[in-house]
Design a protein around this motif. Structure first.
Motif, PDB file in Angstrom:
ATOM      1  N   SER A 102     -39.587  14.417  -3.029  1.00  0.00           N
ATOM      2  CA  SER A 102     -38.662  13.482  -3.341  1.00  0.00           C
ATOM      3  C   SER A 102     -37.352  13.831  -2.420  1.00  0.00           C
ATOM      4  O   SER A 102     -37.297  15.187  -1.762  1.00  0.00           O
ATOM      5  N   ARG A 104     -34.319  14.583  -3.413  1.00  0.00           N
ATOM      6  CA  ARG A 104     -33.877  15.752  -4.110  1.00  0.00           C
ATOM      7  C   ARG A 104     -34.463  17.100  -3.351  1.00  0.00           C
ATOM      8  O   ARG A 104     -33.475  18.019  -3.046  1.00  0.00           O
ATOM      9  N   GLN A 339     -22.677  10.874  -7.334  1.00  0.00           N
ATOM     10  CA  GLN A 339     -23.876  10.616  -6.817  1.00  0.00           C
ATOM     11  C   GLN A 339     -23.596  10.217  -5.386  1.00  0.00           C
ATOM     12  O   GLN A 339     -22.844   9.652  -5.099  1.00  0.00           O
ATOM     13  N   GLU A 341     -24.428   8.779  -1.419  1.00  0.00           N
ATOM     14  CA  GLU A 341     -24.778   7.490  -0.761  1.00  0.00           C
ATOM     15  C   GLU A 341     -25.939   7.846  -0.025  1.00  0.00           C
ATOM     16  O   GLU A 341     -25.836   8.695   0.912  1.00  0.00           O
ATOM     17  N   ILE A 342     -27.406   7.501  -0.251  1.00  0.00           N
ATOM     18  CA  ILE A 342     -28.794   8.091   0.348  1.00  0.00           C
ATOM     19  C   ILE A 342     -29.401   6.968   0.804  1.00  0.00           C
ATOM     20  O   ILE A 342     -29.541   5.821   0.190  1.00  0.00           O
ATOM     21  N   THR A 343     -29.580   6.647   2.132  1.00  0.00           N
ATOM     22  CA  THR A 343     -30.525   5.757   2.789  1.00  0.00           C
ATOM     23  C   THR A 343     -31.644   6.581   3.474  1.00  0.00           C
ATOM     24  O   THR A 343     -31.634   7.516   4.186  1.00  0.00           O
ATOM     25  N   PRO A 356     -31.782   1.480   0.480  1.00  0.00           N
ATOM     26  CA  PRO A 356     -31.020   2.455  -0.204  1.00  0.00           C
ATOM     27  C   PRO A 356     -32.139   3.115  -1.011  1.00  0.00           C
ATOM     28  O   PRO A 356     -33.158   2.730  -1.341  1.00  0.00           O
ATOM     29  N   ALA A 357     -31.694   4.350  -1.462  1.00  0.00           N
ATOM     30  CA  ALA A 357     -32.548   5.185  -2.229  1.00  0.00           C
ATOM     31  C   ALA A 357     -31.667   6.188  -3.141  1.00  0.00           C
ATOM     32  O   ALA A 357     -30.396   6.251  -3.132  1.00  0.00           O
ATOM     33  N   ASP A 358     -32.336   6.968  -4.215  1.00  0.00           N
ATOM     34  CA  ASP A 358     -31.722   7.836  -5.000  1.00  0.00           C
ATOM     35  C   ASP A 358     -32.446   9.348  -4.703  1.00  0.00           C
ATOM     36  O   ASP A 358     -33.358   9.283  -4.249  1.00  0.00           O
ATOM     37  N   GLU A 359     -32.074  10.175  -5.705  1.00  0.00           N
ATOM     38  CA  GLU A 359     -32.447  11.476  -5.520  1.00  0.00           C
ATOM     39  C   GLU A 359     -34.036  11.737  -6.096  1.00  0.00           C
ATOM     40  O   GLU A 359     -34.847  12.423  -5.482  1.00  0.00           O
ATOM     41  N   GLN A 360     -34.444  10.507  -6.644  1.00  0.00           N
ATOM     42  CA  GLN A 360     -35.729  10.773  -7.381  1.00  0.00           C
ATOM     43  C   GLN A 360     -36.825  10.004  -6.248  1.00  0.00           C
ATOM     44  O   GLN A 360     -37.894   9.862  -6.500  1.00  0.00           O
ATOM     45  N   THR A 361     -36.314   9.291  -5.280  1.00  0.00           N
ATOM     46  CA  THR A 361     -37.274   8.356  -4.532  1.00  0.00           C
ATOM     47  C   THR A 361     -38.262   9.482  -3.618  1.00  0.00           C
ATOM     48  O   THR A 361     -37.572  10.518  -3.031  1.00  0.00           O
TER      49      THR A 361
END
Length: 388
Positions: A102, A104, A339, A341-343, A356-361
């Protein structure tokens, strides 16, 4: 990819998947595997084998035949394309991909989110940043090698976890350490599964050989009994012929029957001996696979132990530099309260796409993770190695 065949320990090939989705194997040539599952890949490799029979030789120079079945072929991924982490992390760069990784975990491998602000009296901000970044880098490397060593030791002992053995004083934030542990636990699980599949394939082939040997043994007894009966009949007919009570044609027919039954018995005996030699070869392959794995793991443990010792020395040196510069508080690895900003940049076909994404992607091999911090940074204290 690593392609192996049970019973043929020397037929182990590691090949890179080319840009066009093909691999090249000795004697088999180029095989297209793009989009195939593991079972489909094994079947395709089995389909292009020039023969299902491979001749092998024992150390004594005896020849035996190994029959290759589709289930004897193992094709596994041993190395993926790396991922790349860029932006507001401690150590941007290239990192090895692991299945189910992931965002994270990728950020944890790169040292976590990082923005250094504070600087002590008499030190320029740039100098303070350099010293703290150097310490954080060495702390992360020390923690990474520690967890990796524990994972290798667990794999050597066939243990499925090592979480209870993690030292409590590793100088990294708890979240970063937890992600490092999770990543190594997943690697341990995959390694144990791959080894179990390889051993299971060989043992299944041995079981099949035992069953075939048992069938041939029963057949050999029946054919031996038949051959003895044919020989007794020939003996009786010969006596009758000498007494003039039967014809020579009956005697000739009985001789042919004896010859045929003896030939069948001999062929069955030869087939059973070939299966027994093949079974012995599988047993040697099983022992060789287990011993080779232990040798590789012991070598990796030795190398990791050396890197861990070097990382510990570098970490102590970085800590001394901080103290000599008047930075009396514990160095910090900084995270973020908000949080980020994750790309993710991912190549689809011939094009790169940003999403766009988050830590669980979950990530895929070759992904590029870009991290941008906009919130106020919150420092988290980290103990210096050797201190409580």
């Amino acid at each position: 990819m690593e392609v192996t065949i049970a019973g043929l320990p020397e037929w182990r090939n590691r090949v890179a998947v080319q840009l066009d989705g093909t691999i090249s194997l000795p004697t088999l040539g180029v095989i297209e595997i793009a989009g195939l599952t593991a079972s489909e890949m094994r079947n395709r490799i089995a389909a292009v084998l020039p023969t299902r029979l491979f001749r092998q030789w024992t150390p004594e120079g005896r020849e035996y035949t190994v029959l290759v079945l589709p289930t004897d072929i193992a094709a596994t991924v041993v190395e993926y394309r790396p991922i790349y982490v860029d932006g507001d992390v401690l150590t941007p760069g290239q990192y090895a991909f692991r299945p189910l990784m992931s965002v994270r975990q990728a950020v944890a491998l790169s040292g976590g989110y990082s923005t250094v602000r504070a600087s002590p009296a008499g030190f320029s901000p740039d100098r303070t940043m350099d010293l703290r970044e150097a310490y954080n880098l060495q702390a992360l490397e020390y923690a990474r090698e520690t967890v990796h060593l524990l994972r290798l030791q667990a794999e050597l002992s066939d243990a499925d976890t090592f979480e209870k053995e993690i030292p409590a004083d590793l100088p990294v934030p708890a979240a970063t350490l937890a992600n490092l542990i999770q990543s190594e636990r997943e690697s341990l699980k995959i390694a144990l599964e791959n080894h179990g599949q390889e051993i299971g394939s060989i043992r299944a082939a041995m079981k099949q050989a035992d069953e075939q040997i048992a069938i041939l043994a029963q057949q050999e007894k029946k054919e031996e009994s038949g051959a003895q009966a044919d020989a007794k009949e020939l003996e009786d007919l010969t006596a009758y012929f000498k007494a003039g009570n039967t014809s020579s044609a009956r005697v000739t027919e009985a001789r042919r029957a004896v010859l045929l039954s003896s030939t069948r018995q001999l062929q069955t005996t030869v087939n059973m001996m070939e299966l027994q030699r093949g079974r012995q070869g599988l047993a040697r392959s099983l022992d060789g696979t287990i011993n080779l794995r232990r040798i590789e793991l012991l070598g990796n443990i030795r190398e990791t132990s050396g890197r861990l010792a070097e990382a510990e020395l570098r970490l102590k040196a970085a800590s001394e530099k901080l103290r000599s510069g008047g930075i009396n508080s514990s160095p910090q690895m900084l995270g973020t309260a908000a949080q980020p900003e994750i790309t993710i940049m991912r190549k689809l076909g011939q094009d790169w796409r940003r999403s766009p994404a988050d830590e669980q992607t979950e990530l895929l091999p070759g992904d590029v993770v870009e991290v941008l911090l906009r919130s106020t940074q919150m420092p988290g204290s980290v103990a210096t190695i050797g201190e409580r």
